[in-house]
Design a protein around this motif. Structure first.
Motif, PDB file in Angstrom:
ATOM      1  N   GLN A 166      32.647  20.171 -71.620  1.00 55.62           N
ATOM      2  CA  GLN A 166      32.815  19.005 -70.756  1.00 55.62           C
ATOM      3  C   GLN A 166      32.755  19.397 -69.287  1.00 55.62           C
ATOM      4  O   GLN A 166      32.178  18.675 -68.468  1.00 55.62           O
ATOM      5  N   ASP A 169      29.179  20.008 -68.495  1.00 47.87           N
ATOM      6  CA  ASP A 169      28.454  18.733 -68.407  1.00 47.87           C
ATOM      7  C   ASP A 169      28.778  18.027 -67.092  1.00 47.87           C
ATOM      8  O   ASP A 169      27.886  17.475 -66.431  1.00 47.87           O
ATOM      9  N   GLN A 170      30.054  18.043 -66.725  1.00 46.76           N
ATOM     10  CA  GLN A 170      30.444  17.403 -65.467  1.00 46.76           C
ATOM     11  C   GLN A 170      29.796  18.096 -64.273  1.00 46.76           C
ATOM     12  O   GLN A 170      29.318  17.445 -63.338  1.00 46.76           O
ATOM     13  N   GLN A 171      29.783  19.421 -64.323  1.00 45.32           N
ATOM     14  CA  GLN A 171      29.140  20.168 -63.233  1.00 45.32           C
ATOM     15  C   GLN A 171      27.649  19.848 -63.164  1.00 45.32           C
ATOM     16  O   GLN A 171      27.079  19.682 -62.080  1.00 45.32           O
ATOM     17  N   HIS A 172      27.021  19.735 -64.363  1.00 42.05           N
ATOM     18  CA  HIS A 172      25.597  19.403 -64.401  1.00 42.05           C
ATOM     19  C   HIS A 172      25.347  18.008 -63.831  1.00 42.05           C
ATOM     20  O   HIS A 172      24.389  17.795 -63.066  1.00 42.05           O
ATOM     21  N   GLN A 173      26.213  17.039 -64.173  1.00 46.96           N
ATOM     22  CA  GLN A 173      26.069  15.688 -63.652  1.00 46.96           C
ATOM     23  C   GLN A 173      26.227  15.673 -62.134  1.00 46.96           C
ATOM     24  O   GLN A 173      25.507  14.959 -61.420  1.00 46.96           O
ATOM     25  N   GLN A 174      27.176  16.459 -61.637  1.00 44.71           N
ATOM     26  CA  GLN A 174      27.366  16.525 -60.192  1.00 44.71           C
ATOM     27  C   GLN A 174      26.137  17.122 -59.502  1.00 44.71           C
ATOM     28  O   GLN A 174      25.725  16.666 -58.433  1.00 44.71           O
ATOM     29  N   GLN A 175      25.560  18.155 -60.127  1.00 46.55           N
ATOM     30  CA  GLN A 175      24.350  18.744 -59.561  1.00 46.55           C
ATOM     31  C   GLN A 175      23.197  17.747 -59.551  1.00 46.55           C
ATOM     32  O   GLN A 175      22.449  17.651 -58.576  1.00 46.55           O
ATOM     33  N   LEU A 176      23.061  16.985 -60.667  1.00 42.22           N
ATOM     34  CA  LEU A 176      22.000  15.979 -60.725  1.00 42.22           C
ATOM     35  C   LEU A 176      22.212  14.895 -59.671  1.00 42.22           C
ATOM     36  O   LEU A 176      21.264  14.460 -59.012  1.00 42.22           O
ATOM     37  N   ALA A 177      23.475  14.475 -59.513  1.00 41.50           N
ATOM     38  CA  ALA A 177      23.770  13.446 -58.509  1.00 41.50           C
ATOM     39  C   ALA A 177      23.453  13.956 -57.104  1.00 41.50           C
ATOM     40  O   ALA A 177      22.886  13.226 -56.282  1.00 41.50           O
ATOM     41  N   ARG A 180      19.666  13.983 -56.745  1.00 39.34           N
ATOM     42  CA  ARG A 180      19.125  12.640 -56.523  1.00 39.34           C
ATOM     43  C   ARG A 180      19.426  12.157 -55.110  1.00 39.34           C
ATOM     44  O   ARG A 180      18.568  11.551 -54.452  1.00 39.34           O
TER      45      ARG A 180
END
Length: 332
Positions: A166, A169-177, A180
């Motif tokens: 988790q 995944d959260q770190q990956h989402q932050q990187q994607l955000a 973007r």
């Protein structure tokens, strides 16, 4: 009543099988039996950290039982490795199988040791917890508590894996955000730059059109001055001479908007009549290139021209003339 009787029997059995033997062991110091644990958990943890490894294999049975009793008093049931009660008791059983003191002590101490293993699991010290569970299994491999401890250890490992996943995944989402956001910012900057470039180009084009209009007006003034000079020159000639019609006021044709937008140039040959009063009439197109683009503007302009009429023997007369009207963007 049956439940009460059963509970009473269980209590009596616990007294006879666990509590009384344990008290007997405490009283028999010479036999090497361990006393009940009394130190606090923090004291036990400090002792477990401070206790150095012991050479279990080099000790005899009495030494092992003595060290085991000391470890029990310090609550070193399973830790540290090579210096805990269970390893000392197990070592005594290896040297003297069936030793009653070691057997009884391992059985009675098993619940306390299980708590130690559970604490290691809760602390997520999985390697240490596994070592302690393996040590408990050597003492009582069929004890159901081992199944519970192993289940807890497996559950904690899975929970840790889940939490780590988790977090990833959260770190990956932050990187994607963040990516973007950076892309959107770059796109906005590119759009702003394009808009600034377009505005600058429009301003430059407007400045060019303004300059072209100024130059065209200047050329018209020069042509009018030349025509006026020609009139003055013609007035100095003899009244009886024959002269052609002289242009004294020229009107520039309007450049068609559609042709200007299309960057289109051309010419129109216009034939017209200059009457005896110097006015233009009967203006019509003789030829043009391209067709039907500049013809109307050319004839409209010519019909507004003013001439000094042609003379014959000093008398104004009508005359027919033909003029090519050029439409060039650089001349407008």
């Amino acid at each position: 009543m049956a439940v009460v009787v059963v509970l009473a029997l269980l209590a009596a059995g616990a007294w006879l099988l666990i509590i009384k033997p344990h008290r007997d062991m405490v009283a028999q110091d010479a036999s090497g039996r361990p006393s009940a644990p009394a130190a606090s958990s923090s004291t036990a943890a400090k002792a477990a950290v401070a206790a150095p490894p012991a050479n279990v294999a080099a000790m005899d049975v009495n030494q092992l039982l003595s060290e085991a009793r000391r470890a029990m008093n310090e609550q070193r049931y399973l830790a540290p490795a090579s210096n805990n009660a269970f390893e000392f008791y197990l070592g005594a059983l290896q040297k003297q199988p069936g030793n009653s003191v070691a057997v009884d002590a391992l059985r009675e101490t098993f619940p306390f040791a299980a708590n130690s293993a559970e604490s290691a699991i809760n602390a997520r010290d999985f390697n240490e917890a596994q070592r302690q569970i393996d040590l408990l299994a050597k003492a009582d491999p069929a004890n159901y508590t081992l199944t519970i401890l192993r289940s807890k250890l497996d559950a904690q490992r899975k929970l840790l894996d889940k939490e780590q996943q988790q977090a990833l995944d959260q770190q990956h989402q932050q990187q994607l955000a963040a990516q973007r956001s950076a892309e959107e910012k770059a796109a906005a900057e590119r759009l702003a730059e394009q808009q600034r470039s377009s505005a600058a180009a429009a301003q430059q084009a407007e400045a060019q059109r303004t300059e072209q209009a100024r130059l065209a007006q200047q050329r018209q003034q020069q042509q009018a001055q030349q025509a006026a000079a020609a009139v003055v020159a013609s007035n100095t000639q003899g009244a009886s001479s024959n002269t052609d019609a002289i242009l004294i006021r020229m009107v520039q044709p309007r450049y068609p908007t559609q042709a200007r937008r299309a960057n289109q140039e051309g010419w129109v040959d216009v034939q017209y009549t200059v009457d005896a009063e110097g006015n233009v009439s009967n203006a019509h197109v003789v030829a043009s290139q391209p067709r039907h683009i500049f013809e109307r503007e050319a004839t409209d302009a010519v019909e507004r021209w003013k001439f000094k009429p042609a003379t014959r023997d000093g008398t104004p007369v009508a005359s027919t003339r033909q003029q090519r009207i050029q439409f060039q963007l650089n001349a407008q």
